[in-house]
Design an enzyme around this catalytic site. Sequence first.
Site, mmCIF file in Angstrom:
data_model
loop_
_atom_site.group_PDB
_atom_site.id
_atom_site.type_symbol
_atom_site.label_atom_id
_atom_site.label_comp_id
_atom_site.label_asym_id
_atom_site.label_seq_id
_atom_site.Cartn_x
_atom_site.Cartn_y
_atom_site.Cartn_z
ATOM 1 N N ASP A 272 40.211 38.797 52.435
ATOM 2 C CA ASP A 272 39.731 37.544 51.893
ATOM 3 C C ASP A 272 38.233 37.480 52.202
ATOM 4 O O ASP A 272 37.743 38.248 53.028
ATOM 5 C CB ASP A 272 40.500 36.421 52.592
ATOM 6 C CG ASP A 272 40.046 35.070 52.154
ATOM 7 O OD1 ASP A 272 39.813 34.916 50.953
ATOM 8 O OD2 ASP A 272 39.940 34.177 53.002
ATOM 9 N N ASP B 149 42.437 34.237 56.298
ATOM 10 C CA ASP B 149 42.449 33.160 57.286
ATOM 11 C C ASP B 149 43.075 31.878 56.774
ATOM 12 O O ASP B 149 43.384 31.001 57.551
ATOM 13 C CB ASP B 149 41.032 32.874 57.764
ATOM 14 C CG ASP B 149 40.235 32.140 56.715
ATOM 15 O OD1 ASP B 149 40.402 32.494 55.526
ATOM 16 O OD2 ASP B 149 39.483 31.231 57.056
ATOM 17 N N ASP C 236 45.921 32.816 51.650
ATOM 18 C CA ASP C 236 46.096 34.244 51.921
ATOM 19 C C ASP C 236 47.493 34.562 52.428
ATOM 20 O O ASP C 236 47.825 35.718 52.644
ATOM 21 C CB ASP C 236 45.090 34.709 52.980
ATOM 22 C CG ASP C 236 43.676 34.389 52.583
ATOM 23 O OD1 ASP C 236 43.350 34.632 51.411
ATOM 24 O OD2 ASP C 236 42.918 33.883 53.418
#
Lengths: 1095, 349
Positions: free
Chosen positions: A381, A752, A756
Amino acid sequence: MKRYVYINDDNLAKDIYCDNRISNRKYTILNFLPKNLWEQFSRFMNQYFLLIACLQLWSLITPVNPASTWGPLILIFAVSSSKEAWDDYNRYLLDKKANEKEIWIVRQGIRKLIQAQDICIGNIVWLRENDEVPCDLLLLGTADPQGFCYVETAALDGETDLKTRSIPSACMGIDVDLLHKIKGVIECPSPNKDIRRFDANMRLFPPFLDNDIFPLTIKNTLLQSCYLRNTEWACGVAVYTGNQTKLGMCRGIAEPKLTAVDAMIDKLTGAVFVFQIVVVIVLGIAGNVFKDKQGRKLWYVQYPKEGPWYELLVIPLRFELLCSIMIPISIKVSLDLAKSLYAKFIDWDVEMVDPETGIRSNAANQAISEDLGQVEYILTDKTGTLTENKMIFKRCCISGRFYGNESGDALTDAQLLNAASTGSADVILFLKVMAICNTVIPVRSKSGTISYKALSQDEEALVCASARLRMVLENKNGNILDINFNASPMQYEVLDTLEFTSDRKRMSVVVRECQSGELFILSKGADETILPLTYSGQQVRTFAEAVEQYAQMGLRTLCLAWRKLEEDEYQEWTSMFKEANSTLVDRERRVAEVCQRLERDFEILGVAAIEDRLQEGVPETIEILRKAGINFWMLTGDKMSTAIQIALSCNFVSPEPKGQILIIDGKTEDEVCRSLDRVLLTTRITESESKDVAFVVDGWALEIALKHYRKPFTELAILSRTAICCRVTPSQKAQLVELLKLCDYRTLAIGDGGNDVRMIQQADIGVGISGREGLQAARAADYSIGKFRFLKRLILVHGRYSYNRTAFLSQYSFYKSFLICFIQIFFSFISGVSGTSLFNTVSLMAYNVFYTSVPVLFSVLDKDLSERTVMQHPQILFDCQSGRLLNPSTFAGWFGRSLFHAIVVFVITIHSYAFEKSVMEEVAMVAVSGCIWLQAFVVALETNSFTIFQHLAIWGNLVGFYAINWIVSSIPTSGMYTIMFRLCEQPSYWITMILIVATGMCPVLALKYLRYTYRPSRINLLQQSERLGGPILSSGIIEPKSRSSLDKDIPTDSVYEPLLSESPSATRRSAGPTQRLDSVQSQSPPHSTHTRKDN
Amino acid sequence: MNSGTPSSSAAGAGSADSTAPRRNSKRPKYSRFTQQELPACKPILTPKWVIGTFLLVSVIFIPIGVVSLFASRDVVEIVDRYETDCIPEALRNDKVGFIQSDRSKTCQRTLRVPKNMKQPIYVYYQLDNFYQNHRRYVKSRSDQQLRNNGSLQDTGPCKPEDNTAGGPIVPCGLIAWSLFNDTYGFTRNNQQLNVSKRDISWKSDREHKFGKNVFPRNFQNGTLRGGATLKPNVSLSEQEDLIVWMRTAALPTFRKLYGKIEVDLQRDDFINVTLENNYNTYSFSGKKKLVLSTTSWLGGKNDFVGIAYLTVGGLCFFLALVFLLIYLIKPRQLGDPSYLSWNRNPSGH
């Protein structure tokens, strides 16, 4: 399915729905044994051992006492059962605590204190400040006159900010005393696990408002395990209880992940099993033939003339039992122990503790550490993972003017400050949107300073920035906002909030200025969702340019817009909005549709640019991991230009001319197809050059590509080492992981935030960053770390060591089992192929459980290379990725070694203990001792670094062996009585031991030495240079050699073939549809060095 | 970006987990063990060490080999294979028939002593191709019964030699039933040579494995006659031939102690052996040998250990030389970074 909850009705519903007893337990006392046993026996290995153990009960065929299998089997089962039982007991205690907590509820109109487990659906529950919510409640009343209360939902979704909850409008203004008597019905969906939705309706009975259906949302609920904060009291009606609460439904047992190493061990175990069957069949036939040809002549054996019908099976079954030790019963326990220690090492590592927050790394999944060392793809990410997710308002463009110069940010730009203080209308409006259009909650501390609690970092950044520019959001009192601009207070009433969703990518609020009564809609969002909504005639070109310019600096941009509303327009709209909000089916889409009716004809006020700084050490980490042969994919929701900018500054791609970025875009299928083909072609061509190629794709094109052009896209995915996917949704992230997994790559997903989570759960290894977006990702992940840079250590140090250690541990387990099994097989040839066991029960049992398990367990402390060397030469990870240390050929090596050692032990034993010394018990003990001595030296030879523990384990184990045997030898009833004492007194025993060790080890040592010196593996080379202080260490970073000197240096030795022909992908995948692609990839040169770019 | 998307399975894994973040933030304790930084010795295989090791092994092994070989050569051993010779030539076509008949099986053998033999001289019988380690045979005994007078009925594993019509057999089982029954008498110069049958079994067996008050019962009374009979009134702990026989051998070729001759024998002495050739090894073509042997610190005559030591020692010496030669001819710097494949790749800069 719907459920109807009758508020405050003591008679109904009690039996229909479950009570509030929470149970996280897997077992009860009664079903523990059968259920646990059933679970354990669903594994193939355990079934196998159980079958063997049962066969051993048949005394006709058992070679030794059944205890030799039952003992370890029961031990192993007991260990894992008691672990399960202990965990379950702890869960029970936690449940019990939660269940027996005292809670105030209303029964028969009277407030009563009962235990939490006795709450029924429809009960009214009273909570005080800082109480934990015992079940899912629908809020009915709070201490706050506006009907608000604050909850902390950290236990549910990991988000630490306070959230506002409000009572349904129907309950507004009901007196506290009347709340006891409130009656009504709530129509809500059946229990589900969606913690962000509660699409329900409520109707109150007379004397309360009647016949009016009120919509309810998640905003009206208090969910189990949340905490009531900043609110004196609140009360609500229980709608979901017990294990049917949102939290209870979310609780799921994750599918256990299987590592590549485990899969390889399973495969090898299968092969061993087949081998064992072959051996059994061959020996069984040989045994029956011998029996018929020879055995019947042995009068002293007294074979009966006519045997039972199963006579032919007896000998093969005996051999099956003899050979059952070929599959080590202890391997599962050893590996489990080792794995939990790997996980502990990760937990303990002080170098992976975030110095700022003190968050330490945590391995939630203990079983997959080896996979870390075999990662080939990392999907990451961007926000919060690569960047700090600490948003800072940097620049802005207000009605065509750019604020914020090269060096300073907009907040220190004198022009902007000037404009704000002089009250330029555009700027003031811009600041107002910044301060109002959000869901931030200002919290005033006792000293008078205001801090902001925000769900979104962007919003917090905007509100803080507006406060610096004198537009201070001071207080949020229900719907009323207090704004202070240049010391003059203003009040706004928030009428509606049109919430942010990742599909809409914008949020708006409808506010009324309290003084003038004017209505506005204020909106902010991504450029592509805001800019098309302008009123016809506004020039958006400057704004689009601003967005582009900011994005190229790697800044995140938000467009701010507003519009005045007419009263009747709003009234018309708000009823539609209410209606949409009370639908039970597909509410989100309907709401979005309604929102769109109001969000039009905007006047764009400006563009705010927010900086999200890269985390410390990110470029270095990515560079090292890329050198280690790991491919990086960045999946982000951000726009393309920002993503590319970040990618460049993170070392994802080298800048021109070394690197090349290929963009796949297009709005239609054809465009995407053409673009994809072009990119694929370029990639294929540049593959031969050492160019750093990355492709960039946005969410739209990705969807088309995944849907219609899966094959070419897969090929591109394999060819390209780097990919940047922008504007992707959580499910697309998960799809990409799936795509790579289908190509048989080991994937690691790191992120995080909540978006995700799916990707993290989908990947082979999920890593969560315990960041500012809450702990959601960290919860779902297998590993949670504090900062992205720890990933380097997690993979290169922990992953690599774990892989190496497990590779040795597992193969060694097979080696020692083979060793003793081969001796049994050899012995059967000199015992009339009748299936006699040379070894006695005690030796067989202790051999697997003690003698050979203990020393090797300490190999979990072994380090082949120092951490520093690995960090300097991350390329060494290739060996792990390609599975060099555990594969059929290394296994064959161990197999050969065990065969050789078995021959050595057997031949030497029967020759030196021949004739008058050939007493069964003595020969057996000599052979066992020989095995123990040999394995001690094998472990010693294979150990790379000896700590005190290894010395203790290896040599202490020998002492332990003699101690155990002396003890057993001193028991008169045991078959081994006095044997060990007799042997230890004989010089010939010790001479035989020395002979066995020397004969067994000298060839092994010689071979190892030759390979080590003349055909060293890369690990060996680094070991040598590390320990001899060779030139690698001194130079630190290797200077690339010039071509001319290289040509001379390269020996023609086949070992020194170019790196990439031995690249991980080339050795691992040999079959399947990707083969052709692999061969293309394997010719590609490595992209080992990249110039680092400062961010 | 906002985490505004609904994520279905994201929420916590249960109430137990709610403490995780808090516990998590505690700083782990530092110790060298937890950081995997224990002081370690990291040996590597340098030529010096390896060649040194091989030399050392050869230096140790060759003398041991020589000493062992001498010890083995010092042992004087007389081996006499008699199973064929003890059958009258006329009957050699049907050896099994002979051994099962009631004819006299006495046989005379003459042994020449090749060297002086110091007492005690051990008398062994050696059987070849006799599978005392056979699965059916080796288990066919009851240790309980042998040890304990009260365990007469404990004949579980002894089948088929467990019971007769008159009750349980003591000692039961195939091993006892097939007790060796050839006997040897020795004379030297027409003088009786005394063969001591005391203390030929293990002391521990006599004291703890075979009971003092366990007496043979129904032994060899069954339909099938096996080997030797036992004296009915002597307790098992004193039936030393049985005790020796019951220590089953691990190999199909084995020697068992028959007795000890406690006088020295001189070189070129002739010893006449009167043997009763009773034991049937003919049906499975097993050999029978009479062995007279002295002993050394390593045991009986066995060249294997000495030769093996010399071989291993020699091989190690040879390997050490070869390694040394390779090392001198083709020296190689250990840990040269230029051998690392990624350092040699031209595209790496």
